[in-house]
Scaffold this active site. Sequence first.
Site, mmCIF file in Angstrom:
data_model
loop_
_atom_site.group_PDB
_atom_site.id
_atom_site.type_symbol
_atom_site.label_atom_id
_atom_site.label_comp_id
_atom_site.label_asym_id
_atom_site.label_seq_id
_atom_site.Cartn_x
_atom_site.Cartn_y
_atom_site.Cartn_z
ATOM 1 C CG HIS A 137 -21.578 -42.807 -46.324
ATOM 2 N ND1 HIS A 137 -20.802 -43.399 -45.347
ATOM 3 C CD2 HIS A 137 -20.719 -42.325 -47.260
ATOM 4 C CE1 HIS A 137 -19.532 -43.257 -45.681
ATOM 5 N NE2 HIS A 137 -19.454 -42.613 -46.831
ATOM 6 C CG HIS A 138 -21.280 -49.411 -45.035
ATOM 7 N ND1 HIS A 138 -21.842 -49.862 -43.860
ATOM 8 C CD2 HIS A 138 -20.900 -50.526 -45.718
ATOM 9 C CE1 HIS A 138 -21.803 -51.188 -43.836
ATOM 10 N NE2 HIS A 138 -21.261 -51.611 -44.944
ATOM 11 C CB SER A 139 -20.823 -43.563 -41.899
ATOM 12 O OG SER A 139 -21.523 -42.584 -42.651
ATOM 13 C CB ILE A 141 -27.773 -48.158 -42.824
ATOM 14 C CG1 ILE A 141 -27.389 -48.033 -44.308
ATOM 15 C CG2 ILE A 141 -28.825 -47.156 -42.432
ATOM 16 C CD1 ILE A 141 -28.512 -48.370 -45.262
ATOM 17 C CG ASN A 309 -21.964 -49.659 -40.076
ATOM 18 O OD1 ASN A 309 -22.157 -50.339 -41.069
ATOM 19 N ND2 ASN A 309 -22.032 -48.330 -40.103
#
Length: 464
Positions: A137-139, A141, A309
Amino acid sequence: MTGLDASFLYLETPEQMMVINGLVHLDVTTVEEGYSFERLRSGLARRVKAVPPFRRKVHDSPWNPGHPAWVEDFDFDITHHLRRIELGPAGTEDELLETCGRLASTPLDRAHPLWQIWILERGDPHAPTVSAFCRVHHSVIDGMLGAELLSALAATDATTPDQDPALARTHVGRANTLQLIAGGARDVLGRPLALLRLLPETLSVPAAMRRARGRAGHGESMPAPFTAPRTLFNHSLTPHRAVATVSLDLASVKLVTARLGGTVNDVLLTVVGGAVRSYLEAHGDSPTSSMVAIVPMSTRDDLATGGANQVSAMFASLATDVADPVERYERISAAAETTKRQAASIRPALLDNWARMGPRRLLDMGMRAYEALRLADVHPVIYNLIVSNVPGPRHALYFLGARITHMHPFGPLLHGAGLSVTSLSTDGRLDLGVISCEHLVPDPDAVARGITAALDELLELTAS
């Protein structure tokens, strides 16, 4: 959890999954004790203990006014995160990519740490061709951190790396709802003062960008959002994804920069622009004005928020209104310095500061309303596609003893832009991943082939 990390949770909807995917091809003949899925699973279970972000899950409460938190998953089970799909002796590359597209079309379960690895086996069952489809998930990395975490799981040779006991002992503790609510309340109470500091700086951004444009002295200014032309892939998304891959020889890419000047990123933007231009021409949808890409930029060297991020972005013209590839390259390269100066005139932490201010319930409901009303089909196009270039390891890597031969990354898609191209430089090549909304671009392999053709054409035209 920082506001920017949490924003990727709020942006997620059933049709807009904020997951970074990657297809990793493995040469399992380098595994000293021989390949087996069970042995790989046991090895990964040991390695994950030294990668704290992969052991954490989201903790939240309806009463929490602030952002969610990361907590340790003390019930972590590797079998939930590592799974196998056997494509059989007759499994082809097309079937492999079709399977990856289906996997990329599903969300991750927030009750567990937000990552999965699917081992895809095909060919001879006793000596299979093995690939790993990785999903995070983008949260958890961004692109740069993803490359770093992959390096943490991998090694520079076929031996099993030593586990770092300090990382294995690192954890963030169990869920504590009262502590979460108290922390969220403190965060909300501090927002009015933070807003007073942010507003003047934000209002001064246009003037700062104009000054940066003046200092650059030449080249086009950064395209403004909402000025991109509408194309067949600039509409609302569906949940279905399709993927394609292509690899470019890094020496060939650098040969173009040696002949024409510029950077590897300039070459990437030029060949992607050429491929998309050709694709749209073949479908009778080529716009007369230049398409606009959004290009993520790492702020990891300039920003220390503690979040996963650390990224900003700039808008870049793809010069798709220029037919000649060399002229297109020169225009992109000339604009690059101006665009970078303008992007650098914005404080790296500004985006993260605003993300921290975001009212979570309003953002979540607003995103769902935006999707349900299909507003991306109505308002002007913000940008046409995402083009990202992530620097990777310069040497060969081994994943649990298996040599990594290719790593193709795929970024998430946002409503209004159903196409994304991500490049990872590693071991003398650029491994590219093309991902699309299947209902808008059902054949991303045509774009991938177009990228190769565009580089070949650029090399041919600059040979003399």
